[in-house]
Design a protein around this motif. Sequence first.
Motif, mmCIF file in Angstrom:
data_model
loop_
_atom_site.group_PDB
_atom_site.id
_atom_site.type_symbol
_atom_site.label_atom_id
_atom_site.label_comp_id
_atom_site.label_asym_id
_atom_site.label_seq_id
_atom_site.Cartn_x
_atom_site.Cartn_y
_atom_site.Cartn_z
ATOM 1 N N VAL A 128 86.095 -6.494 69.972
ATOM 2 C CA VAL A 128 86.851 -5.245 70.169
ATOM 3 C C VAL A 128 87.797 -5.015 68.988
ATOM 4 O O VAL A 128 87.851 -3.915 68.428
ATOM 5 N N THR A 129 88.506 -6.053 68.589
ATOM 6 C CA THR A 129 89.430 -5.933 67.451
ATOM 7 C C THR A 129 88.658 -5.610 66.179
ATOM 8 O O THR A 129 89.065 -4.727 65.407
ATOM 9 N N ALA A 130 87.551 -6.305 65.951
ATOM 10 C CA ALA A 130 86.739 -6.053 64.755
ATOM 11 C C ALA A 130 86.216 -4.619 64.744
ATOM 12 O O ALA A 130 86.249 -3.946 63.713
ATOM 13 N N MET A 131 85.743 -4.139 65.902
ATOM 14 C CA MET A 131 85.247 -2.762 65.992
ATOM 15 C C MET A 131 86.354 -1.774 65.650
ATOM 16 O O MET A 131 86.131 -0.817 64.905
ATOM 17 N N ARG A 132 87.538 -2.000 66.164
ATOM 18 C CA ARG A 132 88.659 -1.080 65.905
ATOM 19 C C ARG A 132 89.014 -1.042 64.423
ATOM 20 O O ARG A 132 89.323 0.024 63.876
ATOM 21 N N ILE A 133 88.968 -2.192 63.770
ATOM 22 C CA ILE A 133 89.261 -2.233 62.333
ATOM 23 C C ILE A 133 88.171 -1.494 61.558
ATOM 24 O O ILE A 133 88.465 -0.690 60.668
ATOM 25 N N ILE A 134 86.917 -1.750 61.898
ATOM 26 C CA ILE A 134 85.804 -1.069 61.225
ATOM 27 C C ILE A 134 85.921 0.440 61.421
ATOM 28 O O ILE A 134 85.773 1.213 60.472
ATOM 29 N N LYS A 135 86.246 0.878 62.628
ATOM 30 C CA LYS A 135 86.378 2.309 62.922
ATOM 31 C C LYS A 135 87.612 2.939 62.268
ATOM 32 O O LYS A 135 87.668 4.151 62.089
ATOM 33 N N SER A 136 88.603 2.119 61.894
ATOM 34 C CA SER A 136 89.821 2.656 61.279
ATOM 35 C C SER A 136 89.683 2.843 59.768
ATOM 36 O O SER A 136 90.514 3.509 59.152
ATOM 37 N N GLN A 137 88.639 2.268 59.184
ATOM 38 C CA GLN A 137 88.432 2.373 57.739
ATOM 39 C C GLN A 137 87.707 3.675 57.409
ATOM 40 O O GLN A 137 86.723 4.027 58.057
ATOM 41 N N GLU A 138 88.160 4.367 56.391
ATOM 42 C CA GLU A 138 87.582 5.657 56.021
ATOM 43 C C GLU A 138 86.086 5.560 55.741
ATOM 44 O O GLU A 138 85.309 6.383 56.213
ATOM 45 N N ARG A 139 85.658 4.544 55.023
ATOM 46 C CA ARG A 139 84.249 4.459 54.627
ATOM 47 C C ARG A 139 83.317 3.972 55.739
ATOM 48 O O ARG A 139 82.104 4.070 55.624
ATOM 49 N N THR A 140 83.873 3.436 56.841
ATOM 50 C CA THR A 140 83.022 2.939 57.928
ATOM 51 C C THR A 140 83.307 3.593 59.280
ATOM 52 O O THR A 140 82.693 3.225 60.270
ATOM 53 N N LYS A 141 84.199 4.570 59.313
ATOM 54 C CA LYS A 141 84.557 5.173 60.604
ATOM 55 C C LYS A 141 83.389 5.899 61.261
ATOM 56 O O LYS A 141 83.351 6.043 62.472
ATOM 57 N N HIS A 142 82.412 6.336 60.480
ATOM 58 C CA HIS A 142 81.231 7.039 61.011
ATOM 59 C C HIS A 142 80.149 6.085 61.511
ATOM 60 O O HIS A 142 79.205 6.524 62.162
ATOM 61 N N VAL A 143 80.259 4.792 61.223
ATOM 62 C CA VAL A 143 79.216 3.826 61.555
ATOM 63 C C VAL A 143 79.229 3.541 63.062
ATOM 64 O O VAL A 143 80.248 3.114 63.600
ATOM 65 N N PRO A 144 78.107 3.764 63.750
ATOM 66 C CA PRO A 144 78.060 3.445 65.180
ATOM 67 C C PRO A 144 78.182 1.936 65.398
ATOM 68 O O PRO A 144 77.552 1.152 64.685
ATOM 69 N N VAL A 145 78.993 1.553 66.360
ATOM 70 C CA VAL A 145 79.148 0.142 66.723
ATOM 71 C C VAL A 145 78.745 0.003 68.188
ATOM 72 O O VAL A 145 79.348 0.612 69.070
ATOM 73 N N LEU A 146 77.689 -0.781 68.411
ATOM 74 C CA LEU A 146 77.196 -1.015 69.763
ATOM 75 C C LEU A 146 77.667 -2.371 70.249
ATOM 76 O O LEU A 146 77.521 -3.364 69.539
ATOM 77 N N ALA A 147 78.226 -2.410 71.448
ATOM 78 C CA ALA A 147 78.642 -3.671 72.060
ATOM 79 C C ALA A 147 77.393 -4.410 72.523
ATOM 80 O O ALA A 147 76.531 -3.845 73.192
ATOM 81 N N LEU A 148 77.300 -5.677 72.158
ATOM 82 C CA LEU A 148 76.180 -6.542 72.513
ATOM 83 C C LEU A 148 76.805 -7.702 73.275
ATOM 84 O O LEU A 148 77.401 -8.588 72.676
#
Length: 159
Positions: free
Chosen positions: A91-111
């Motif tokens: 969850v923390t990693a996803m939030r950081i990835i989503k907060s970055q300008e260059r990766t905010k558009h990248v879909p993150v699926l919970a597995l």
Amino acid sequence: RKQGKAPCITRSPEAGPRRLRGRDRLLKKMAKILLVEDNLQNKILVHEILVMNGLEIIEAKNGVDAVKAAASGAPPDIVLMDIQLPEMDGVTAMRIIKSQERTKHVPVLALTASAMKGDEEKLLGYGFDGYLAKPIDIKKLIEKITESVYAVKGPAKTL
């Protein structure tokens, strides 16, 4: 979690051998997957399924490595993120990835092995773009990846 757990993957009876067809061909040309999984058996199984479908795989074994991998080089087209990870949870990693300008558009699926009633809604509420419960259903895995990449990249061009 112990590394000795049984693999968390299943094959639905109707799945059969999965070949890329129609819009699924989008995956073969365009999808680079960041697979974040600390359980070696699960990682190997999901990796093999993705490779068999012609996908490029980047691997990370924890949330810290996932954030670094997403930030280095070209961003992945999609992230498959385990939730219970060492060093930094999913969850923390996803939030950081989503907060970055260059990766905010990248879909993150919970597995995740969290498959109790309400877990999917909870994880989607945290900001995940999709949810895949373990044991993984191969057909659903490919469908979710296809849907997520298709939503971001648009329709596939004629190959």
